[in-house]
Design an enzyme around this catalytic site. Structure first.
Site: not given
Length: 331
Positions: A65-66
């Site tokens: 996930l960013d």
């Protein structure tokens, strides 16, 4: 997942263990923690924090996930890191807040959602850590949750590797304007959902409580066995007599099989389990369920084919000698 019995077989409880009853020390090395990733840190940083909290040597995450994205982040503990490759290709589900740069009617928006459901073309964003070549991704579901002026909240279920930021921008362009992703939260990653998530602080408290008071109740609620993260895969259950041979690298043969999932296809990745439900490893099925059962009926008439493997083992999770040796080396 429906199972078909090829041959009734019993297991010996003097060795091995039900995955949900593993001693806490084994669970820590063969478990999964599903973290509610906060906005800010990278997925790698969160995994490192989990590793340090639990005083482990290794922890890895499944599905990056960013930094600004929140939500479901499965973290594999030590030996369970071998499962991560299986998680990469499973569908993901997100809730996204998208901002449109002009007023748009809801009916127009729904038409675009329908247009973008199915196979789409995507080019990774500039900041992506992969080559920016055009690729095909599948959108399984697009659902409008809420619309407030130019702000649109929607849920998307998609193929792994889909860029939601790019999806929002492309939908804006299709609407004749521009759009950008304001917020993103992952709510499902394969078998993991928001029902499974815990905060890092909860994990810390549970670990300290176990260490200081000897009470592992809360820690057991948080750490799930490795097998929980493999429940979406079709499986082949083998007899006790076949387990140690597989742990030493042998493929799966017909005479070692007790049960198998109904819908296995040839060339499909399958999970190999013990009769107690322990994950032994994963491999590629060389026969589908129908043909496995067909070969079982014909084993007396077709001994040569009977000696051929039905699963090509690719990765082993279980340590050798967990079950006693019941096989003989070829002379």
């Amino acid at each position: 997942m429906e199972l078909i019995t090829k041959e009734e077989s019993k297991t010996n409880y003097e060795y091995g263990c039900d995955p949900y009853n593993r001693p806490i020390g084994e669970l820590l090395k063969n478990g999964i923690v599903v973290i509610d990733k906060p906005s800010g840190p990278t997925s790698h940083e969160v995994s490192a924090w989990v590793r340090d909290i639990l005083k482990l040597k290794l922890a890895g995450h499944g599905g990056t996930l960013d930094p600004k994205v929140t939500g479901v982040l499965p973290v594999a503990l030590e030996n369970t890191s071998k499962c991560i490759s299986v998680w990469h290709m499973i569908p993901k589900e997100y809730v996204c807040l998208m901002h449109l740069h002009r007023d748009t009617e809801e009916e127009e928006l729904l038409k675009i959602f329908k247009k973008f459901t199915g196979r789409i073309f995507q080019r990774p964003p500039l900041k992506a850590a992969v080559k920016r070549s055009l690729r095909i991704r599948k959108i399984y579901e697009l659902e409008l949750l809420e619309k407030d002026g130019r702000d649109v909240l929607f849920r998307v279920r998609c193929q792994s590797g889909t860029y939601i930021r790019t999806l929002a921008e492309d939908m804006g362009e299709a609407l004749g304007t521009s759009a950008h992703m304001q917020e993103l939260r992952r709510i499902v990653s394969g078998p993991f959902t928001e029902k499974d998530i815990v905060y890092l602080q909860d994990l810390t408290d549970a670990y300290i409580f176990w260490k200081e008071n000897g009470d592992e109740t809360e820690l057991r609620k948080i750490i799930k066995p490795m097998e929980y993260g493999l429940q979406h895969i079709n499986k082949i259950i083998v007899k006790d007599s076949a387990v140690d041979a597989i742990c030493h690298g042998a493929n799966v043969y017909l005479n070692g099989v007790s049960k198998l999932s109904k819908g296995i296809g040839a060339d499909e990745t399958v999970l190999i389990e013990t009769l107690k439900g322990e994950a032994i490893g994963i491999g590629t099925a060389l026969l589908n369920t129908k043909n496995v059962l067909k070969e079982s009926k014909n084993e007396e008439d077709n001994r040569e084919k009977y000696k051929e493997p039905i699963v090509d083992i690719e990765r082993i999770f279980m340590s050798p000698n967990t079950y006693p040796k019941m096989w003989k080396k070829k002379k």
